[in-house]
Write a protein that holds these residues in place. Structure first.
Motif, PDB file in Angstrom:
ATOM      1  N   LEU A  12       0.825  -1.208   0.000  1.00  0.00           N
ATOM      2  CA  LEU A  12       0.000   0.000   0.000  1.00  0.00           C
ATOM      3  C   LEU A  12       0.858   1.255   0.000  1.00  0.00           C
ATOM      4  O   LEU A  12       0.475   2.274  -0.585  1.00  0.00           O
ATOM      5  N   HIS A  13       2.031   1.195   0.648  1.00  0.00           N
ATOM      6  CA  HIS A  13       2.960   2.330   0.587  1.00  0.00           C
ATOM      7  C   HIS A  13       3.289   2.642  -0.864  1.00  0.00           C
ATOM      8  O   HIS A  13       3.211   3.784  -1.309  1.00  0.00           O
ATOM      9  N   ASP A  14       3.661   1.621  -1.619  1.00  0.00           N
ATOM     10  CA  ASP A  14       4.031   1.823  -3.018  1.00  0.00           C
ATOM     11  C   ASP A  14       2.832   2.216  -3.865  1.00  0.00           C
ATOM     12  O   ASP A  14       2.965   2.976  -4.828  1.00  0.00           O
ATOM     13  N   LEU A  15       1.653   1.740  -3.516  1.00  0.00           N
ATOM     14  CA  LEU A  15       0.449   2.056  -4.273  1.00  0.00           C
ATOM     15  C   LEU A  15       0.113   3.549  -4.202  1.00  0.00           C
ATOM     16  O   LEU A  15      -0.615   4.062  -5.042  1.00  0.00           O
ATOM     17  N   ARG A  16       0.673   4.253  -3.243  1.00  0.00           N
ATOM     18  CA  ARG A  16       0.440   5.703  -3.167  1.00  0.00           C
ATOM     19  C   ARG A  16       0.953   6.428  -4.408  1.00  0.00           C
ATOM     20  O   ARG A  16       0.575   7.557  -4.656  1.00  0.00           O
ATOM     21  N   THR A  17       1.814   5.783  -5.206  1.00  0.00           N
ATOM     22  CA  THR A  17       2.293   6.385  -6.456  1.00  0.00           C
ATOM     23  C   THR A  17       1.263   6.257  -7.577  1.00  0.00           C
ATOM     24  O   THR A  17       1.440   6.845  -8.632  1.00  0.00           O
ATOM     25  N   CYS A  18       0.219   5.493  -7.354  1.00  0.00           N
ATOM     26  CA  CYS A  18      -0.804   5.246  -8.368  1.00  0.00           C
ATOM     27  C   CYS A  18      -1.824   6.379  -8.363  1.00  0.00           C
ATOM     28  O   CYS A  18      -2.198   6.890  -7.303  1.00  0.00           O
ATOM     29  N   ARG A  19      -2.295   6.749  -9.543  1.00  0.00           N
ATOM     30  CA  ARG A  19      -3.273   7.839  -9.667  1.00  0.00           C
ATOM     31  C   ARG A  19      -4.663   7.451  -9.157  1.00  0.00           C
ATOM     32  O   ARG A  19      -5.501   8.320  -8.959  1.00  0.00           O
ATOM     33  N   VAL A  20      -4.928   6.168  -8.983  1.00  0.00           N
ATOM     34  CA  VAL A  20      -6.208   5.702  -8.457  1.00  0.00           C
ATOM     35  C   VAL A  20      -5.923   4.999  -7.131  1.00  0.00           C
ATOM     36  O   VAL A  20      -5.057   4.129  -7.063  1.00  0.00           O
ATOM     37  N   GLN A  21      -6.640   5.385  -6.093  1.00  0.00           N
ATOM     38  CA  GLN A  21      -6.425   4.808  -4.777  1.00  0.00           C
ATOM     39  C   GLN A  21      -7.621   3.948  -4.368  1.00  0.00           C
ATOM     40  O   GLN A  21      -8.769   4.289  -4.660  1.00  0.00           O
ATOM     41  N   PRO A  22      -7.355   2.840  -3.689  1.00  0.00           N
ATOM     42  CA  PRO A  22      -8.441   1.944  -3.314  1.00  0.00           C
ATOM     43  C   PRO A  22      -9.086   2.333  -1.987  1.00  0.00           C
ATOM     44  O   PRO A  22      -8.482   2.983  -1.135  1.00  0.00           O
ATOM     45  N   GLU A  23     -10.314   1.888  -1.858  1.00  0.00           N
ATOM     46  CA  GLU A  23     -10.934   1.821  -0.541  1.00  0.00           C
ATOM     47  C   GLU A  23     -10.677   0.389  -0.089  1.00  0.00           C
ATOM     48  O   GLU A  23     -10.964  -0.560  -0.829  1.00  0.00           O
ATOM     49  N   VAL A  24     -10.097   0.207   1.075  1.00  0.00           N
ATOM     50  CA  VAL A  24      -9.774  -1.124   1.584  1.00  0.00           C
ATOM     51  C   VAL A  24     -10.866  -1.534   2.568  1.00  0.00           C
ATOM     52  O   VAL A  24     -11.152  -0.807   3.517  1.00  0.00           O
ATOM     53  N   ARG A  25     -11.474  -2.694   2.321  1.00  0.00           N
ATOM     54  CA  ARG A  25     -12.535  -3.208   3.195  1.00  0.00           C
ATOM     55  C   ARG A  25     -12.210  -4.622   3.630  1.00  0.00           C
ATOM     56  O   ARG A  25     -11.530  -5.365   2.926  1.00  0.00           O
ATOM     57  N   GLU A  26     -12.769  -4.972   4.767  1.00  0.00           N
ATOM     58  CA  GLU A  26     -12.569  -6.321   5.294  1.00  0.00           C
ATOM     59  C   GLU A  26     -13.165  -7.369   4.354  1.00  0.00           C
ATOM     60  O   GLU A  26     -14.145  -7.120   3.669  1.00  0.00           O
ATOM     61  N   TYR A  27     -12.533  -8.519   4.350  1.00  0.00           N
ATOM     62  CA  TYR A  27     -13.019  -9.671   3.599  1.00  0.00           C
ATOM     63  C   TYR A  27     -12.974 -10.870   4.526  1.00  0.00           C
ATOM     64  O   TYR A  27     -11.925 -11.165   5.118  1.00  0.00           O
TER      65      TYR A  27
END
Length: 129
Positions: A12-27
């Motif tokens: 997720l640290h590296d994903l901060r470089t992505c222009r689209v960010q996720p909403e993280v939900r429990e599974y």
């Protein structure tokens, strides 16, 4: 901290470089050997990313990085953005880096020759736009 949280944190640290960010939900995994979360894009479309309990930490990170990369490419494409994440700094506008285990460490590696290699969780976040 769960195995999933420990392995997902650097990705997720590296994903901060992505222009689209996720909403993280429990599974709630139906399998006792697996932990996962939903990643939802801004349109609400999602994908489960998961780890197998008991794998090495590096293997868990690489497994998650591959699934998060799939999510990011799809989310970027749906958003009309370049569907390359994380972009290889040695070959801009060309291809993404591949997640791999190298010498027991989870790294992003250029598929064209192995360089550059960046530890997953240490990708420079300044490239986000």
């Amino acid at each position: 901290m769960t195995e999933l949280a420990a392995a997902l944190e650097p990705v997720l640290h590296d994903l901060r470089t992505c222009r689209v960010q996720p909403e993280v939900r429990e599974y709630a995994s139906p399998h006792p050997w697996q932990e996962g979360v939903w990643l939802l894009d801004p349109d609400g479309l999602g994908q489960v990313v998961a780890v197998v309990r008991g794998q090495s930490h590096a293997e868990q990170i690489v497994e998650l990085a591959g699934h998060v990369q799939e999510w990011a490419v799809e989310a970027l494409w749906r958003a009309g953005e370049s569907a390359t994440w994380p972009e290889c700094p040695a070959h801009p506008n060309s291809h993404p880096l591949d997640p791999r285990v190298s010498d027991g460490q989870a790294v992003w590696t250029c598929p064209r020759g192995g360089d550059p290699t960046v530890p997953i969780g240490q990708f420079p976040t300044v490239s986000a736009g």
